[in-house]
Design a protein around this motif. Sequence first.
Motif, PDB file in Angstrom:
ATOM      1  N   ILE A 190      20.817 -28.212   6.354  1.00  0.00           N
ATOM      2  CA  ILE A 190      19.781 -27.695   7.299  1.00  0.00           C
ATOM      3  C   ILE A 190      20.265 -26.908   8.593  1.00  0.00           C
ATOM      4  O   ILE A 190      20.660 -27.941   9.431  1.00  0.00           O
ATOM      5  N   TRP A 196      15.022 -21.171   7.760  1.00  0.00           N
ATOM      6  CA  TRP A 196      14.292 -22.408   8.193  1.00  0.00           C
ATOM      7  C   TRP A 196      13.143 -22.108   9.115  1.00  0.00           C
ATOM      8  O   TRP A 196      12.139 -22.636   9.112  1.00  0.00           O
ATOM      9  N   ARG A 199      10.522 -21.230   6.582  1.00  0.00           N
ATOM     10  CA  ARG A 199       9.965 -22.440   6.087  1.00  0.00           C
ATOM     11  C   ARG A 199       8.908 -23.199   7.160  1.00  0.00           C
ATOM     12  O   ARG A 199       7.957 -23.854   6.583  1.00  0.00           O
ATOM     13  N   GLN A 216      12.972 -32.587  10.235  1.00  0.00           N
ATOM     14  CA  GLN A 216      14.015 -32.537   9.426  1.00  0.00           C
ATOM     15  C   GLN A 216      15.311 -32.970   9.732  1.00  0.00           C
ATOM     16  O   GLN A 216      15.695 -33.453   8.869  1.00  0.00           O
TER      17      GLN A 216
END
Length: 261
Positions: A190, A196, A199, A216
């Motif tokens: 990540i 991201w 997302r 996260q």
Amino acid sequence: MQLTLDGRKALITGGSKGLGLAMGLAFAKAGGHVALVARGADALEAAKAEIQAAAPAARVAAIPADIRTAEGCAAAAAAAAAAIGPIDILVNNAGTSQRGPFMDISDALWEDDLNLKLMAAVRLCRAVLPGMQQRRWGRIINVLNIGAKAPLATSTPTSVSRAAGMALTKALANEYAPHNVLVNALLVGIIESDQWVRRHAADKRNITWEEWKEEQGRSVPLGRIGKAEEFAAMALMLASEQGGYVTGTAINVDGGRSPVV
């Protein structure tokens, strides 16, 4: 130790944003020249301007191309060499995270994913390897995902194409080591990047970007998600003279998140 590229020429796919842009900046600041390849012309030009401002001495090329096709790969490789010179470093970074329940993935989705992540790498390697072999110097970096080693449920087709990329990395490393062409893979966990950000935007809970990053980060042993600049620093090491004894590896850049090494 200062990592340097000393005029080496790099072709970076997926080079307009996120990790690709971060690597382009790192390479140019270290004395390299970079050709950025992506589909979006506007984003490419913005990335080129950012790199050129950070490293005025670098030659920077923005090359719009769709590398899902053989014609697109050939055109991108030719344009990169014409713009900055024979390619010394190839970074196969283009890709998306196409995933879902196995029975929902159509042949068309499988083919699109494999064309972008695997066949584009194959074709671009084929384009640059003869020159690297002749000059007895080359670096190929395949940007993959930790799912290549530890695929999760509903992770096809992306984990399968990434695993194929890892096998390609090892096979080419063994074949071209006698010619001083080093081939490695970097496996992303990540890391703060465009993927991201998308997302987070798709998260329907209406939480802020900072809250989302903190959440996260709880799944990462280091307690945070990574920065694109940290990933680029590892890529720069592999691309540099200082990385001259590393080949055939698949390095996790994930803050310790992956269950395997």
